[in-house]
Scaffold this motif. Structure first.
Motif, mmCIF file in Angstrom:
data_model
loop_
_atom_site.group_PDB
_atom_site.id
_atom_site.type_symbol
_atom_site.label_atom_id
_atom_site.label_comp_id
_atom_site.label_asym_id
_atom_site.label_seq_id
_atom_site.Cartn_x
_atom_site.Cartn_y
_atom_site.Cartn_z
ATOM 1 N N ALA A 183 0.836 -1.210 0.000
ATOM 2 C CA ALA A 183 0.000 0.000 0.000
ATOM 3 C C ALA A 183 0.864 1.249 0.000
ATOM 4 C CB ALA A 183 -0.921 -0.014 1.213
ATOM 5 N N LYS A 184 1.891 1.258 0.832
ATOM 6 C CA LYS A 184 2.742 2.440 0.921
ATOM 7 C C LYS A 184 3.473 2.687 -0.402
ATOM 8 C CE LYS A 184 5.035 4.679 4.797
ATOM 9 N NZ LYS A 184 5.675 4.484 6.109
ATOM 10 N N GLN A 185 3.908 1.605 -1.038
ATOM 11 C CA GLN A 185 4.586 1.746 -2.337
ATOM 12 C C GLN A 185 3.645 2.309 -3.388
ATOM 13 O OE1 GLN A 185 5.843 -2.310 -2.837
ATOM 14 N NE2 GLN A 185 7.794 -2.016 -1.758
ATOM 15 N N LYS A 186 2.430 1.782 -3.435
ATOM 16 C CA LYS A 186 1.469 2.232 -4.445
ATOM 17 C C LYS A 186 1.034 3.676 -4.191
ATOM 18 C CE LYS A 186 -0.437 -2.229 -5.883
ATOM 19 N NZ LYS A 186 -0.222 -2.026 -7.333
ATOM 20 N N LEU A 187 0.859 4.029 -2.923
ATOM 21 C CA LEU A 187 0.469 5.401 -2.600
ATOM 22 C C LEU A 187 1.597 6.374 -2.937
ATOM 23 C CD1 LEU A 187 -1.357 4.863 0.812
ATOM 24 C CD2 LEU A 187 -2.414 5.392 -1.405
ATOM 25 N N ALA A 188 2.840 5.968 -2.683
ATOM 26 C CA ALA A 188 3.984 6.822 -3.017
ATOM 27 C C ALA A 188 4.036 7.087 -4.518
ATOM 28 C CB ALA A 188 5.277 6.173 -2.547
ATOM 29 N N SER A 189 3.655 6.091 -5.302
ATOM 30 C CA SER A 189 3.627 6.253 -6.754
ATOM 31 C C SER A 189 2.580 7.289 -7.166
ATOM 32 C CB SER A 189 3.334 4.905 -7.420
ATOM 33 O OG SER A 189 3.246 5.038 -8.820
#
Length: 405
Positions: A311-317
């Motif tokens: 989730a954190k990776q996708k939100l950072a994107s």
């Protein structure tokens, strides 16, 4: 006599969205006409296992047919079992059950003050708290919170709280005096904008408490019960408190709070020193035991950690693609915050237009608090809805919008 112009008899203390839900399924909330909303609020970090989880439903139904209430004048085998399980998986030796997070914090405050009084030092009653904190809505927990917007109009704040900047160790040291009893802190500030001090700061607080004979108190009302990927958030940085407050996710949606303490910290709490009519209610205990059944399964917390990282990776994107809308991603586990560039209320409204629910926080942050059972497919759906919301907020204003301004 009721005012004839009143459309609702609920005290108007909530700025409610114009949405009403009839039922829930997992990570979804459903209106009476069948519209489905992706629930990234979880009732503000309460519905940790989503809506209508079959194990929780069965546990509550079975208990409802047996016993609703009996009072704390009598023994509670199920309550004893719940307390033992919480102690087995934490630092604690004793548990007091309450009905909410604010009550759990009130108990923590009383435990801390009584600890010193029982040792012949009743003058030690003051508690150090931190700017940006939120500890509840009772008069004492409001004073611990310290924010003027919550205290205004309720008379003089309850005496005994000294607030310092989060992460400022020198300020903490300066605040410690002969009347200091303990230090109260959230491992991650939820309401305060999904902010957290460095792990080294918590280690330093532990050392200060040990050196000065203070009790270290953790407010894990929002961060506890798997929200950050560990059963309790402080387990991430290896610092154990003396006293801890839980609520929210503990009952998976059924109201229950708990104050946990070591035997030493609880040494002043004798019969009659505290109580609660509904605390440890059989229905609440059944719900909390059912929550633990699920969360203590070997693969549950590792799965939360895995989906949280994704989730954190996708939100950072998304933040990278829409810098005019989003500033950064904050948080631990599935307690996530989007620091907004646009007004947070606008981002929340845009998400709601995409049928995705979120929660406001301080520092112009939008919190994302999905149920811990979130799947990769549901996460992907949420990210798509967030992207559409960001795109709508990035679109050039129409002629009509410019003329309206």
């Amino acid at each position: 006599m009721a005012n004839s112009t009143t459309t609702s008899h609920l005290l108007p203390v909530f700025a409610r969205a114009d949405l009403a839900f009839e039922r829930g399924e997992g990570v979804w909330l459903i209106t009476a006409d069948g519209e489905r909303y992706l629930d990234f609020t979880s009732g503000v970090a309460v519905n940790a296992l989503g809506h209508a989880h079959p194990h929780l439903v069965a546990a509550l139904q079975q208990q409802a047919a047996k016993l609703w209430h009996m009072s704390n004048l009598f023994k509670s085998p199920d309550g004893e079992r719940l307390a033992a399980r919480l102690c087995e998986h934490s630092f604690a030796d004793f548990v007091f059950f309450a009905n909410s997070g604010a009550e759990a914090i009130e108990c923590a405050i009383k435990v801390t003050r009584k600890y010193h009084a029982a040792k012949g030092q009743p003058e030690r009653y003051r508690i150090i708290t931190f700017e940006g904190a939120f500890h509840g809505r009772t008069l004492a927990t409001l004073a611990a919170t310290g924010a003027a917007k919550y205290l205004d109009g309720f008379g003089p704040p309850v005496e005994g709280f000294d607030q310092v900047p989060l992460g400022d160790l020198d300020a903490v040291k300066a605040a410690i005096g002969p009347a200091t009893a303990g230090i109260l802190i959230e491992p991650v500030q939820g309401e305060g904008g999904v902010r957290a001090a460095d792990p080294a700061f918590f280690r330093a607080l532990r050392e200060l408490c040990d050196a000065h004979g203070l009790l270290l108190m953790f407010d894990e009302v929002q961060t506890g019960m798997g929200r950050t990927g560990e059963l309790f958030a402080h387990q991430r940085f290896g610092v154990a408190p003396d006293v801890m407050a839980l609520a929210k996710g503990l009952g998976g949606g059924f109201p229950i709070g708990a104050c946990l303490a070591t035997a030493e910290a609880a040494s002043g709490m004798t019969p009659g020193s505290h109580g609660s009519t509904f605390g440890g209610n059989p229905l609440a205990v059944a719900a909390a035991n059912a929550v633990l059944d699920v969360m203590l399964e070997p693969d549950f917390l590792p799965r939360v950690q895995s989906i949280a990282l994704l989730a954190k990776q996708k939100l950072a994107s998304v933040v990278d693609r829409y810098p005019q809308v989003l500033g950064e991603v904050r948080g631990e586990g599935l307690l996530l915050g989007l620091k907004a560039v646009v007004p947070a209320a606008e981002l929340m409204a845009a998400l709601r237009a995409e049928k995705m629910l979120s929660v406001a926080a301080g520092d112009n942050v939008v919190r994302l608090l999905p149920p811990l059972i979130l799947s990769e497919a549901e996460l992907a759906e949420a990210v798509e809805r967030l992207e559409r919301a960001c795109a709508s907020l990035s679109a050039p204003a129409t002629t009509a919008q410019r003329e309206a301004v």
